[in-house]
Write an enzyme that holds these catalytic residues in place. Structure first.
Site, PDB file in Angstrom:
ATOM      1  N   ASP A   1      11.574  12.191  -6.888  1.00 18.99           N
ATOM      2  CA  ASP A   1      10.050  12.700  -7.123  1.00 18.99           C
ATOM      3  C   ASP A   1       9.741  13.450  -6.759  1.00 18.99           C
ATOM      4  OD1 ASP A   1      10.303  10.830  -9.256  1.00 18.99           O
ATOM      5  OD2 ASP A   1      10.052   9.055  -7.779  1.00 18.99           O
TER       6      ASP A   1
ATOM      7  N   HIS B   1       6.998   3.507  -8.219  1.00 19.12           N
ATOM      8  CA  HIS B   1       8.431   3.858  -9.084  1.00 19.12           C
ATOM      9  C   HIS B   1       8.480   5.068  -9.540  1.00 19.12           C
ATOM     10  CE1 HIS B   1      12.350   3.084 -10.337  1.00 19.12           C
ATOM     11  NE2 HIS B   1      12.032   1.792 -11.002  1.00 19.12           N
TER      12      HIS B   1
ATOM     13  N   HIS C   1      12.225   6.320   0.500  1.00 15.56           N
ATOM     14  CA  HIS C   1      13.377   5.577  -0.616  1.00 15.56           C
ATOM     15  C   HIS C   1      13.633   4.132   0.140  1.00 15.56           C
ATOM     16  CE1 HIS C   1      15.748   4.320  -4.140  1.00 15.56           C
ATOM     17  NE2 HIS C   1      15.547   5.194  -4.206  1.00 15.56           N
TER      18      HIS C   1
HETATM   19  N1  CMC Z   1       4.258   7.635   3.404  1.00 14.58           N
HETATM   20  C1  CMC Z   1       4.314   7.475   4.463  1.00 14.58           C
HETATM   21  N2  CMC Z   1       4.859   6.431   4.776  1.00 14.58           N
HETATM   22  C2  CMC Z   1       5.128   5.713   4.855  1.00 14.58           C
HETATM   23  C3  CMC Z   1       6.096   5.773   3.143  1.00 14.58           C
HETATM   24  C4  CMC Z   1       5.296   7.160   2.743  1.00 14.58           C
HETATM   25  N3  CMC Z   1       6.046   7.554   1.014  1.00 14.58           N
HETATM   26  N4  CMC Z   1       7.357   5.059   2.704  1.00 14.58           N
HETATM   27  C5  CMC Z   1       7.582   3.862   3.337  1.00 14.58           C
HETATM   28  N5  CMC Z   1       5.936   4.411   4.839  1.00 14.58           N
HETATM   29  C6  CMC Z   1       6.715   3.520   5.683  1.00 14.58           C
HETATM   30  C7  CMC Z   1       5.390   2.153   5.735  1.00 14.58           C
HETATM   31  O1  CMC Z   1       4.393   2.602   6.466  1.00 14.58           O
HETATM   32  C8  CMC Z   1       6.210   1.149   6.828  1.00 14.58           C
HETATM   33  O2  CMC Z   1       5.831   1.964   7.973  1.00 14.58           O
HETATM   34  P1  CMC Z   1       5.824   1.111   9.241  1.00 14.58           P
HETATM   35  O3  CMC Z   1       7.195  -0.004   9.124  1.00 14.58           O
HETATM   36  O4  CMC Z   1       5.367   1.850  10.776  1.00 14.58           O
HETATM   37  O5  CMC Z   1       4.467  -0.016   8.576  1.00 14.58           O
HETATM   38  C9  CMC Z   1       7.316   1.932   6.082  1.00 14.58           C
HETATM   39  O6  CMC Z   1       7.748   3.663   6.458  1.00 14.58           O
HETATM   40  C10 CMC Z   1       8.858   0.910   5.913  1.00 14.58           C
HETATM   41  O7  CMC Z   1       8.069   1.190   4.475  1.00 14.58           O
HETATM   42  P2  CMC Z   1       8.005   0.021   2.520  1.00 14.58           P
HETATM   43  O8  CMC Z   1       7.410   0.215   1.823  1.00 14.58           O
HETATM   44  O9  CMC Z   1       8.462  -0.941   4.118  1.00 14.58           O
HETATM   45  O10 CMC Z   1       9.619   1.064   2.679  1.00 14.58           O
HETATM   46  P3  CMC Z   1       9.910   0.378   1.251  1.00 14.58           P
HETATM   47  O11 CMC Z   1      11.616   0.524   1.197  1.00 14.58           O
HETATM   48  O12 CMC Z   1       9.349  -0.656   0.512  1.00 14.58           O
HETATM   49  O13 CMC Z   1       9.411   0.993   0.436  1.00 14.58           O
HETATM   50  C11 CMC Z   1       8.823   3.051  -0.879  1.00 14.58           C
HETATM   51  C12 CMC Z   1      10.133   2.104  -0.402  1.00 14.58           C
HETATM   52  C13 CMC Z   1       9.875   4.557  -2.087  1.00 14.58           C
HETATM   53  C14 CMC Z   1       8.663   2.380  -2.053  1.00 14.58           C
HETATM   54  C15 CMC Z   1       8.039   3.853   0.079  1.00 14.58           C
HETATM   55  O14 CMC Z   1       8.763   4.379   0.371  1.00 14.58           O
HETATM   56  C16 CMC Z   1       7.064   4.899  -0.974  1.00 14.58           C
HETATM   57  O15 CMC Z   1       5.709   4.787  -1.056  1.00 14.58           O
HETATM   58  N6  CMC Z   1       7.185   6.114  -1.123  1.00 14.58           N
HETATM   59  C17 CMC Z   1       6.540   6.285  -2.235  1.00 14.58           C
HETATM   60  C18 CMC Z   1       6.027   6.748  -3.643  1.00 14.58           C
HETATM   61  C19 CMC Z   1       7.642   7.109  -3.845  1.00 14.58           C
HETATM   62  O16 CMC Z   1       7.564   7.916  -3.809  1.00 14.58           O
HETATM   63  N7  CMC Z   1       8.397   6.498  -5.090  1.00 14.58           N
HETATM   64  C20 CMC Z   1       9.505   6.987  -5.660  1.00 14.58           C
HETATM   65  C21 CMC Z   1      11.287   6.579  -5.095  1.00 14.58           C
HETATM   66  S1  CMC Z   1      12.144   7.323  -5.769  1.00 14.58           S
HETATM   67  C22 CMC Z   1      12.227   7.362  -7.072  1.00 14.58           C
HETATM   68  C23 CMC Z   1      12.636   5.903  -7.700  1.00 14.58           C
HETATM   69  O17 CMC Z   1      13.268   4.955  -7.808  1.00 14.58           O
HETATM   70  O18 CMC Z   1      11.326   5.377  -9.060  1.00 14.58           O
END
Ligand code: CMC
Length: 446
Positions: A381, A285, A324
Site C-alpha cells: 500500500d 487492511h 506487515h
Molecule cells: N508504524 C510504526 N510502528 C509499527 C508499524 C507502523 N506502520 N507497524 C507495526 N509497528 C510496530 C508496533 O507499534 C509494534 O511495536 P511494539 O512491539 O514496540 O509495540 C510492532 O511494530 C508490532 O506491530 P503490531 O501492530 O503488533 O503488528 P501486526 O502484525 O499486528 O500489524 C499491520 C500488522 C500491517 C496492521 C501493522 O504493521 C500496521 O498497522 N501497518 C500500517 C498499516 C498498513 O500499512 N497496513 C497495510 C498492510 S499490507 C496490505 C494489506 O494486507 O491490507
C-alpha cells in the site's frame, strides 16, 4: 507464513531413539505428560483439550487474538514466506506473473489451480466479458446513496445485494452454480466499483464495453464522457492490470479470513465476498493505501519527515504503508509497484511531488533503528495510492481498486473452503472475563 505441508526428517533423539513426529508437553499443574502428534508442522489445537486438572475441567485452549500463529485451513492457492519475501500464486512467483501474465489469466490460475491453455483462456475471458452488465435495478439502489457516500461502502452493499438478484447462488453444493457465481463476481465487481465512483461524481453510469480488456473496460466505465468509444492508454491499462495481479490474493489475510468465516456458514458467495469487502474497508487492511496518501499529504514536505518519524517512534502514530503481519522483509509487491509508479507518471505527466516525500520517507525509515529493529518495511500500500492518484482517482476509491483485484482470490478461497470436507462453521472459543451468575435487580431498586 504458509507452511508447505512437508516437514524435514528430524534428527535422531539425543538417546539415539528413532525420531517421532510429535511433541511431548508436561502439564505442571498435574505433573502429567502428553504426546501430541505433529502433522504438517502443526499440532491440533483440540489435542490440547486432554490437558485437564479435573475430570470436569473444559481442557486447555490455545489463546491467539488476531490468529497470529493459527493455521485455520489447508490451502493450495497462495504460498507466502514473509521472512524471505516470497509470494507465489499456485506456485508461480508474483514477479513472473506481474511481468508476463494478465489479470484474467491470473484469476483463472487462482480459481482452477493451473494456467489455462489458449483455448481455455479465450473461453474464460469471453465468459467473464459476457457477464459484466448488472441488473438495471442496481442503478436504482445506487441512486439511493447520498452524494458523498464512500464508494467502498457502496461496493460492499451492492456486492451483498447481488445475492438478491441471483437466489440460485445459495445452492453452493452445485458445481455449475458455483462456477456461474465465480464468473459473475469477477465480471461484475468492476462494474459496481465504477458505478460507485460515477455516483460520487454525479456523473451518469457507463455501461461495460465488451470490446475492451478487463482493465480497459474498467477505465472506460470510470472515465468515458461523450466520446462514442473510449480508447484507454495501453500503458495505463497495463499498469492497472499489473495492480490487479498484485492484489489478486494474499493467503489468509484479514478479508480472506472474513470471506472464509462468513462462507463457513454456507451462505451464498455474494454475502461471503461482501464480508471480505467490509474487512478490506478498514484502515489497517485495504484502507491503508488511502491512509498512506492522507499521511503523505499531511507530511507535505521532505523537511517535515524527521518530526513525523519522531512521532511514530514515540508511538503517537503509525507509518502507514509500512509493516506487515507476515512480511518481516520487503513485500515483493511493493518493489514491483514502485517501478510501475514511475511508468504511470511517465504517461500521465503528473509526477506527484508526494512521490519524492514517499521515497525520502522510505529511505530514512529503512535506515532508522526503530524500523530496523521492528522489521518494518514498505508494504503493497505504500506506493499503490500514488499510482491511483496519478490515474485521477480520489482517495476513497483506493480500497475499491484493491477489492477489484482481490475478488478472484476471495472466490478461489471460498471455492476451496466449501469443498473442503475438513472445514466446519467458524466458531472460536473465548476467555470469559465478565461477571458470573447474579440476580436481576428491578429498575426501581437500582
Ligand atoms: N508504524 C510504526 N510502528 C509499527 C508499524 C507502523 N506502520 N507497524 C507495526 N509497528 C510496530 C508496533 O507499534 C509494534 O511495536 P511494539 O512491539 O514496540 O509495540 C510492532 O511494530 C508490532 O506491530 P503490531 O501492530 O503488533 O503488528 P501486526 O502484525 O499486528 O500489524 C499491520 C500488522 C500491517 C496492521 C501493522 O504493521 C500496521 O498497522 N501497518 C500500517 C498499516 C498498513 O500499512 N497496513 C497495510 C498492510 S499490507 C496490505 C494489506 O494486507 O491490507
Amino acid at each position: 507464513m504458509s507452511t508447505t505441508g512437508q516437514t524435514q526428517a528430524p534428527a535422531a533423539t539425543p538417546q539415539g531413539d528413532p525420531p517421532r513426529e510429535s511433541v511431548t508437553v508436561t502439564d505442571n499443574r498435574t505433573g502429567r505428560s502428553y504426546e501430541l502428534p505433529i502433522t504438517d508442522g502443526t499440532v491440533r489445537a483440540t489435542d490440547l483439550r486432554q490437558l485437564k486438572v479435573t475430570d470436569d475441567d473444559f481442557g486447555l485452549m490455545a489463546y491467539d487474538p488476531g490468529y497470529a500463529n493459527v493455521a485455520a485451513c489447508r490451502s493450495a492457492v497462495t504460498y507466502l514466506d514473509g521472512d524471505a519475501g516470497i509470494l507465489e500464486y499456485r506456485g508461480y512467483p508474483i514477479e513472473q506473473l506481474a511481468e508476463q501474465s494478465n489479470y484474467l489469466e491470473v484469476a483463472y490460475l487462482l480459481i482452477h489451480g493451473e494456467l489455462p491453455t489458449p483455448t481455455q483462456l479465450d473461453a474464460w475471458t469471453h465468459e467473464i466479458t459476457m457477464h459484466t452488465f448488472v441488473h438495471e435495478n442496481v442503478k436504482s439502489f445506487m441512486e439511493g446513496f447520498r452524494h458523498d457516500a464512500h464508494p467502498m461502502g457502496m461496493l460492499l452493499s451492492s456486492v451483498g445485494a447481488l445475492s438478491t438478484f441471483y437466489p440460485d447462488a445459495a445452492q453452493i453444493d452445485d458445481q455449475e452454480i458455483r462456477h456461474l457465481q465465480t464468473i459473475r463476481l469477477i465480471a461484475k465487481v468492476p462494474t459496481l466499483a465504477a458505478f460507485a465512483y460515477r455516483h460520487s461524481r454525479g456523473q451518469p453510469y457507463v455501461y461495460p464495453d465488451n470490446e475492451l480488456s478487463y482493465a480497459g473496460n474498467f477505465l472506460s466505465m470510470m472515465y468515458k464522457m461523450t466520446e462514442l468509444t473510449y480508447h484507454p492508454d495501453p500503458r495505463l491499462e497495463r499498469a492497472l492490470d499489473v495492480l490487479f495481479i498484485l492484489h489478486a490474493d494474499h493467503e489468509q489475510n484479514c478479508s480472506t479470513t472474513a470471506v472464509r468465516a462468513v462462507g463457513s456458514s454456507r451462505v451464498d458467495p455474494y454475502s461471503a465476498v461482501a464480508g471480505g469487502v467490509a474487512a478490506l474497508y478498514g484502515p489497517l487492511h485495504g484502507g491503508a493505501n488511502e491512509a498512506v496518501l492522507r499521511m503523505l499529504k499531511r507530511i507535505e514536505r521532505k523537511e517535515n519527515i524527521p518530526d513525523f518519524l519522531k512521532g511514530v517512534e514515540q508511538g503517537k502514530e503509525r507509518l502507514m504503508g509500512f509493516g506487515h503481519r507476515v512480511y518481516k522483509n520487503f513485500d515483493p509487491r511493493a518493489l514491483i509497484i514502485k517501478s510501475a509508479a514511475e511508468d504511470v507518471f511517465a504517461v500521465t505527466g503528473r509526477r506527484n511531488p508526494l512521490l519524492d516525500v514517499a521515497l525520502e520517507l522510505e529511505r530514512i525509515a529503512l535506515e532508522d533503528e526503530y524500523f530496523i529493529s521492528h522489521k518494518l518495511y514498505p508494504n503493497v500500500d505504500f506506493y499503490s495510492g500514488l499510482i491511483y492518484e496519478a490515474l485521477g482517482l480520489p482517495v476513497e476509491m483506493f480500497p475499491v481498486m484493491f477489492a477489484i483485484g482481490r475478488t478472484s482470490g476471495w472466490v478461489a478461497n471460498w471455492l476451496e473452503q466449501v469443498q473442503d470436507p475438513e472445514q466446519r462453521i467458524a466458531r472460536p472459543r473465548q476467555i470469559y472475563t465478565g461477571v458470573r451468575k447474579r440476580d436481576y435487580v428491578p429498575a426501581s431498586a437500582r
